[in-house]
Every structure is written in structure tokens, then in C-alpha cells.
Design an enzyme around this catalytic site. Sequence first.
Site, PDB file in Angstrom:
ATOM      1  CG  ASP A 126      19.227  30.279 -27.816  1.00 49.77           C
ATOM      2  OD1 ASP A 126      19.569  29.138 -28.197  1.00 49.77           O
ATOM      3  OD2 ASP A 126      18.744  30.495 -26.683  1.00 49.77           O
ATOM      4  CG  HIS A 163      22.742  23.237 -34.950  1.00 49.68           C
ATOM      5  ND1 HIS A 163      22.472  24.289 -34.096  1.00 49.68           N
ATOM      6  CD2 HIS A 163      22.814  22.131 -34.162  1.00 49.68           C
ATOM      7  CE1 HIS A 163      22.379  23.833 -32.856  1.00 49.68           C
ATOM      8  NE2 HIS A 163      22.574  22.531 -32.867  1.00 49.68           N
ATOM      9  CG  LEU A 194      29.279  43.667 -41.778  1.00 48.46           C
ATOM     10  CD1 LEU A 194      28.019  44.405 -41.343  1.00 48.46           C
ATOM     11  CD2 LEU A 194      28.909  42.208 -42.028  1.00 48.46           C
TER      12      LEU A 194
HETATM   13  C1  IPE Z   1      23.914  30.695 -26.178  1.00 49.25           C
HETATM   14  O1  IPE Z   1      22.896  29.794 -26.405  1.00 49.25           O
HETATM   15  C2  IPE Z   1      25.096  30.349 -27.012  1.00 49.25           C
HETATM   16  C3  IPE Z   1      24.923  30.507 -28.446  1.00 49.25           C
HETATM   17  C4  IPE Z   1      23.876  30.947 -29.082  1.00 49.25           C
HETATM   18  C5  IPE Z   1      26.066  30.139 -29.235  1.00 49.25           C
HETATM   19  P1  IPE Z   1      22.636  28.544 -25.423  1.00 49.25           P
HETATM   20  O2  IPE Z   1      21.461  27.846 -25.968  1.00 49.25           O
HETATM   21  O3  IPE Z   1      23.880  27.757 -25.269  1.00 49.25           O
HETATM   22  O4  IPE Z   1      22.320  29.279 -24.048  1.00 49.25           O
HETATM   23  P2  IPE Z   1      21.672  28.740 -22.713  1.00 49.25           P
HETATM   24  O5  IPE Z   1      22.371  27.462 -22.373  1.00 49.25           O
HETATM   25  O6  IPE Z   1      20.206  28.510 -22.985  1.00 49.25           O
HETATM   26  O7  IPE Z   1      21.884  29.836 -21.721  1.00 49.25           O
HETATM   27  C1  IPE Z   2      21.727  28.037 -30.772  1.00 47.06           C
HETATM   28  O1  IPE Z   2      20.618  27.225 -30.837  1.00 47.06           O
HETATM   29  C2  IPE Z   2      22.937  27.415 -31.402  1.00 47.06           C
HETATM   30  C3  IPE Z   2      23.992  27.049 -30.434  1.00 47.06           C
HETATM   31  C4  IPE Z   2      23.962  27.241 -29.161  1.00 47.06           C
HETATM   32  C5  IPE Z   2      25.156  26.414 -30.994  1.00 47.06           C
HETATM   33  P1  IPE Z   2      20.341  26.088 -29.765  1.00 47.06           P
HETATM   34  O2  IPE Z   2      20.969  24.825 -30.244  1.00 47.06           O
HETATM   35  O3  IPE Z   2      20.756  26.523 -28.411  1.00 47.06           O
HETATM   36  O4  IPE Z   2      18.784  25.981 -29.867  1.00 47.06           O
HETATM   37  P2  IPE Z   2      17.777  25.713 -28.657  1.00 47.06           P
HETATM   38  O5  IPE Z   2      18.005  26.771 -27.619  1.00 47.06           O
HETATM   39  O6  IPE Z   2      18.070  24.341 -28.134  1.00 47.06           O
HETATM   40  O7  IPE Z   2      16.424  25.809 -29.289  1.00 47.06           O
HETATM   41 MG    MG Z   3      19.768  27.491 -26.894  1.00 45.84          MG
END
Ligand code: IPE
Ligand code: IPE
Ligand code: MG
Length: 249
Positions: free
Chosen positions: A13, A30, A124
Site C-alpha cells: 500500500d 503503481h 520461492l
Molecule cells: C489494500 O489497499 C489493497 C491493496 C494493497 C491491493 P487499499 O489502499 O485499497 O486499502 P484501503 O482502502 O485503504 O483500506
Molecule cells: C496500493 O497503493 C495499490 C493498490 C491498492 C492497487 P494505493 O493506490 O492504495 O496507494 P495510496 O494508499 O492511495 O497511497
Molecule cells: Mg491505499
Amino acid sequence: MNPLPKHVAIIMDGNGRWSKKRLMPRNVGHLMGASNLRNVVKACIEKDIRHLTVFAFSTENWRRPPEEVATLFDLFVRYLKSEIVDLQKQGIRLKVIGDHSAFPKELQDQIDLACALTAQGEVLTLTVAINYGGKWDILQAMQAWQRAHPYESLEQLGQDQLTPYLSTYPLPEPDLLIRTGGESRLSNFLIWQAAYTELYFTDLLWPDFDAKALQDALDSYSLRIRRFGKTDEQVKSSSKLDAEKEKTR
Ligand code: IPE
Ligand code: IPE
Ligand code: MG
């Protein structure tokens, strides 16, 4: 001290915030996140971790703007295409979990191909969760169990019997679950499998999570006391027994 975890899970995240800090579009984060996965996989292999499971897209991520969802899926297809040879070279077995029924045919084919071509990997297991939700996993496992036992009622279903139907099977349950990006929640990741997993939360954003950060998480894990419901005394005496058994081997 705990031995090295066999199975590490990561909620990757913070890609969006990583870009925001640099005044760049979320897609760049991303992209950097996907490239960071390569480094972390390499670090896991160097540290002798056997199974790594990463959360790439949740069942709730469909709520994001369609352009972001499209970019993410484009990235998955490109990652699968570009990584196969490298995964094979490194002895990595790829597994992709989640509800793939609604995916475009091209992505489903890419997933099947990448998994088939890396099936011999023994160094792995890299499991990527795409369109994955823990609630989905529990429900699909129960439905699959019922299909396999059409003449039994749900009353006869025990917890251990559900294990082979979970999408993570035959992986062991994760020993350590790391979440980057500063949030302290599971966001519907492996909610059944992580019942006794050690949780580690870090403020580092996923593209910044490196081998040193992984080592910090492993160090923290090594000091945890895993009681599984027992008392400290029971845990101590069973680890003493294990140490003695190890000596007499
Ligand atoms: C969790 O991250 C999902 C992934 C990392 C794929 P999110 O950014 O979607 O989670 P929330 O919405 O903050 O809980
Ligand atoms: C995690 O990073 C990737 C996915 C959930 C696909 P985020 O896109 O949630 O990044 P933040 O939380 O907005 O910084
Ligand atoms: Mg996020």
C-alpha cells in the site's frame, strides 16, 4: 527467537501517496510499485523465504476511478508478459489468486500461461492476489466444499476441512503479514488464513520498501512470542523440547 517465517504476506500500500509526494500522477506510483516487487522478491530469495504472497488488487478496488483500474490491469498484463522468463530463471513458481471469472480473456490466458510456465519453480512461490477478498475466499471455499460433498450438509463441515478449498492452498498459513503505507488494517486480505499471523505495519510507502525494510520486519518477527492460545510456560517448555530434539538429531 522465532525461526525465519516460511510464508510472508504483504499488503503493498501507498503507491498513490508516493506519487502525490512527488507531484506525479498515481500511475507512476503503481509503476514504481510493480518494479519494487521485483526487488522485494529478490530480497526474499536472498533471505531464504519460501513463500511470498502479495495483495495487488482487492475486490473493493473496483470502487476506484475507471482510468486507474484500467491502468492497474494494464500493468498486470504487462508484468505477467515481461516477467515469465525472469521468474523461470530464478526458480519462482507463480500463483495468482482471486476471483478471475470476470477478467478479460487476454488476462485469464496470460495468468494461466505464466502459472503453467513457472510451475516447476522450487526456490520461492510468489502468489499475487488480484481481485482478491478474504470474504470472497471463505465463501468460494464453502461453495467448493459443498460441490465436492453434494450429499453432506454444512453441519458436517469442519474448519480443517475447508483448508483445501481456500485459494491459497497448499500454502501454509502466513507467519508474518507486512502492510506498508501506514494503515493498520487488513482491508479484506487473507482474513481466514491470517487468524494467527504476526502483523507488522510500517509507514514506508510501498515503492520505498526495500531489503533493509524487509529485514526490519523479519527482525521484529523473530522477537514475537507466538503462543497460539497457550501460556508462556507451555511455549517455553515446548521450545526447550524442540531444541533438545534438534541436539540429539
Ligand atoms: C489494500 O489497499 C489493497 C491493496 C494493497 C491491493 P487499499 O489502499 O485499497 O486499502 P484501503 O482502502 O485503504 O483500506
Ligand atoms: C496500493 O497503493 C495499490 C493498490 C491498492 C492497487 P494505493 O493506490 O492504495 O496507494 P495510496 O494508499 O492511495 O497511497
Ligand atoms: Mg491505499
